[in-house]
Design a protein around this motif. Sequence first.
Motif, PDB file in Angstrom:
ATOM      1  N   GLU A 191      87.626 -17.578 -20.903  1.00 29.52           N
ATOM      2  CA  GLU A 191      87.559 -16.392 -21.758  1.00 29.52           C
ATOM      3  C   GLU A 191      88.568 -16.487 -22.901  1.00 29.52           C
ATOM      4  OE1 GLU A 191      85.083 -14.193 -21.553  1.00 29.52           O
ATOM      5  OE2 GLU A 191      84.376 -15.384 -19.864  1.00 29.52           O
ATOM      6  N   THR A 192      89.729 -17.048 -22.610  1.00 32.09           N
ATOM      7  CA  THR A 192      90.747 -17.230 -23.646  1.00 32.09           C
ATOM      8  C   THR A 192      90.217 -18.158 -24.729  1.00 32.09           C
ATOM      9  OG1 THR A 192      92.509 -16.874 -22.036  1.00 32.09           O
ATOM     10  CG2 THR A 192      93.109 -18.027 -24.069  1.00 32.09           C
ATOM     11  N   ARG A 193      89.595 -19.241 -24.314  1.00 27.11           N
ATOM     12  CA  ARG A 193      89.023 -20.172 -25.298  1.00 27.11           C
ATOM     13  C   ARG A 193      87.872 -19.525 -26.064  1.00 27.11           C
ATOM     14  NH1 ARG A 193      90.005 -23.490 -20.824  1.00 27.11           N
ATOM     15  NH2 ARG A 193      91.725 -24.936 -21.233  1.00 27.11           N
ATOM     16  N   ARG A 194      87.069 -18.717 -25.380  1.00 28.11           N
ATOM     17  CA  ARG A 194      85.944 -18.025 -26.040  1.00 28.11           C
ATOM     18  C   ARG A 194      86.461 -17.140 -27.182  1.00 28.11           C
ATOM     19  NH1 ARG A 194      81.043 -15.795 -23.875  1.00 28.11           N
ATOM     20  NH2 ARG A 194      81.843 -16.013 -21.759  1.00 28.11           N
ATOM     21  N   LEU A 195      87.537 -16.408 -26.919  1.00 27.47           N
ATOM     22  CA  LEU A 195      88.079 -15.473 -27.907  1.00 27.47           C
ATOM     23  C   LEU A 195      88.859 -16.180 -29.003  1.00 27.47           C
ATOM     24  CD1 LEU A 195      89.320 -12.616 -25.555  1.00 27.47           C
ATOM     25  CD2 LEU A 195      87.084 -12.875 -26.635  1.00 27.47           C
ATOM     26  N   GLY A 196      89.499 -17.287 -28.652  1.00 22.51           N
ATOM     27  CA  GLY A 196      90.196 -18.117 -29.632  1.00 22.51           C
ATOM     28  C   GLY A 196      91.120 -17.368 -30.563  1.00 22.51           C
ATOM     29  N   LYS A 197      90.943 -17.606 -31.831  1.00 23.43           N
ATOM     30  CA  LYS A 197      91.826 -17.052 -32.873  1.00 23.43           C
ATOM     31  C   LYS A 197      91.660 -15.543 -33.070  1.00 23.43           C
ATOM     32  CE  LYS A 197      94.078 -20.705 -34.096  1.00 23.43           C
ATOM     33  NZ  LYS A 197      95.507 -20.791 -33.843  1.00 23.43           N
ATOM     34  N   GLU A 198      90.693 -14.951 -32.406  1.00 24.05           N
ATOM     35  CA  GLU A 198      90.553 -13.491 -32.498  1.00 24.05           C
ATOM     36  C   GLU A 198      91.623 -12.772 -31.675  1.00 24.05           C
ATOM     37  OE1 GLU A 198      88.483 -11.926 -34.586  1.00 24.05           O
ATOM     38  OE2 GLU A 198      87.760 -13.882 -35.238  1.00 24.05           O
ATOM     39  N   ILE A 199      92.285 -13.502 -30.767  1.00 22.30           N
ATOM     40  CA  ILE A 199      93.346 -12.900 -29.956  1.00 22.30           C
ATOM     41  C   ILE A 199      94.608 -12.795 -30.801  1.00 22.30           C
ATOM     42  CG2 ILE A 199      94.804 -13.074 -27.896  1.00 22.30           C
ATOM     43  CD1 ILE A 199      92.661 -14.955 -26.704  1.00 22.30           C
TER      44      ILE A 199
END
Length: 187
Positions: free
Chosen positions: A105-113
């Motif tokens: 999920e962290t990778r899915r969200l990437g730079k949006e976090i």
Amino acid sequence: IYLTTALGCKNWVVHPIMPLGLEDADTDDALRTWAMNFVFMEELLETAKEYNITICLENMPMHQFSMSTPKEILNFVKGIGDDHFKICLDTGHVSVFPELDLAEETRRLGKEIRVLHVHDNRYNHDMHLNPYDGIVDWASFGKALRDIQFDGVFSLETAPDDKLPDALFEEKSQHLVNISKFITGTV
């Protein structure tokens, strides 16, 4: 939002509004919830832009709410489509969903976090435990943060035990700092 600026912060974390309750997933109410959130968040965004604040929408721990999972939050953030509107990834909230992998999920969200709320839990309970006191795989999460080159706010969302003597508070706090550095690979 004004007070966020006054405090010198650049990010303001907000939960989705839940005007129709916590169990709207897979119902007609979900569409209404999303529509109301778009109106609400776009109004907040006007003020955020005025003060150069980034609103960070947080994923939620409710299984039957239509704006809970990181994927749903990402879709909403993309729907807003503004650099002043990003994501607060709550690690404990992701972990109440046994089918989700926090690192993926962290990778899915990437730079949006932009902001992290970091805590652990045990399965379906949002317990706000210290990292390594629950079920989260912190090694894979830390690797995912490095993979996406996370450079936002790492915020522990834990609290000391009510029974912790004041004399041990500083030691416990330093321990949490060390844990945070270990997770992020900055030790």
